[in-house]
Design a protein around this motif. Structure first.
Motif, mmCIF file in Angstrom:
data_model
loop_
_atom_site.group_PDB
_atom_site.id
_atom_site.type_symbol
_atom_site.label_atom_id
_atom_site.label_comp_id
_atom_site.label_asym_id
_atom_site.label_seq_id
_atom_site.Cartn_x
_atom_site.Cartn_y
_atom_site.Cartn_z
ATOM 1 N N PHE A 40 -10.044 -6.586 -0.875
ATOM 2 C CA PHE A 40 -10.235 -6.006 0.451
ATOM 3 C C PHE A 40 -11.668 -5.542 0.619
ATOM 4 N N THR A 56 -12.811 5.552 7.319
ATOM 5 C CA THR A 56 -12.723 4.215 6.755
ATOM 6 C C THR A 56 -13.992 3.831 6.024
ATOM 7 N N MET A 76 -11.191 -0.660 3.921
ATOM 8 C CA MET A 76 -10.064 0.199 3.592
ATOM 9 C C MET A 76 -10.282 1.563 4.224
ATOM 10 N N ASP A 125 -4.531 -8.059 7.123
ATOM 11 C CA ASP A 125 -4.557 -6.624 6.893
ATOM 12 C C ASP A 125 -3.161 -6.114 6.595
ATOM 13 N N ALA A 138 -5.701 -1.519 4.696
ATOM 14 C CA ALA A 138 -6.607 -2.363 3.933
ATOM 15 C C ALA A 138 -6.682 -3.717 4.607
ATOM 16 N N ARG A 188 -13.188 6.032 -2.986
ATOM 17 C CA ARG A 188 -12.414 4.921 -3.520
ATOM 18 C C ARG A 188 -12.711 4.697 -4.984
ATOM 19 N N LEU A 225 0.858 -1.164 0.000
ATOM 20 C CA LEU A 225 0.000 0.000 0.000
ATOM 21 C C LEU A 225 0.902 1.224 0.000
ATOM 22 N N ASN A 246 -8.133 -0.001 -7.458
ATOM 23 C CA ASN A 246 -7.745 -0.503 -6.141
ATOM 24 C C ASN A 246 -7.079 0.604 -5.321
ATOM 25 N N CYS A 256 -2.429 4.467 5.268
ATOM 26 C CA CYS A 256 -3.474 3.729 4.594
ATOM 27 C C CYS A 256 -3.563 2.330 5.192
#
Length: 120
Positions: A31, A50, A34, A108, A97, A71, A4, A76, A95
């Motif tokens: 995911f 989130t 995120m 995660d 995810a 998003r 990420l 992604n 970040c």
């Protein structure tokens, strides 16, 4: 290995805006959670905004009305638009995810973080 990578941090004056991006690569699964967290020196890492595994959004009270999470599933990528920035927003923004089932995080990942500094 999943990576990420955050970008978009920097130095901004109070009242200014920044847009953070987080691009995921190398994922072998999708995911369903995120979002963004931040950590200031001497403080615990805290939730900023989130997308939950249930498809809802959560925002810290301190950023409601100022920050917006979004998003792009095709890319992604998750974004954080930060407006009306305050000095207390200064932190490293991370970040996150994850694959979440119920209350259990199966796996995660964290980004390396991007520094946001709000100062005159």
């Amino acid at each position: 290995q999943v990576q990420l990578v955050e970008s978009g941090g920097g130095l901004v004056q109070p009242g200014g805006s920044l847009r953070l991006s987080c691009a995921a690569s190398g994922s072998r699964f999708s995911f369903n959670a995120m979002g963004w967290y931040r950590q200031a020196p001497g403080k615990q890492r805290e939730l900023v905004a989130t997308f939950t595994s249930g498809g809802n959004t959560n925002y810290a009270d301190s950023v409601k009305g100022r920050f917006t999470i979004s998003r792009d599933n095709a890319k992604n990528t998750v974004y954080l638009q930060m407006n009306s920035l305050r000095p207390e927003d200064t932190a490293v923004y991370y970040c996150h995810a994850g694959l979440v089932v119920g209350i259990t995080t199966i796996q995660d990942y964290w980004g390396q973080g991007t520094q946001v500094t709000v100062s005159s």
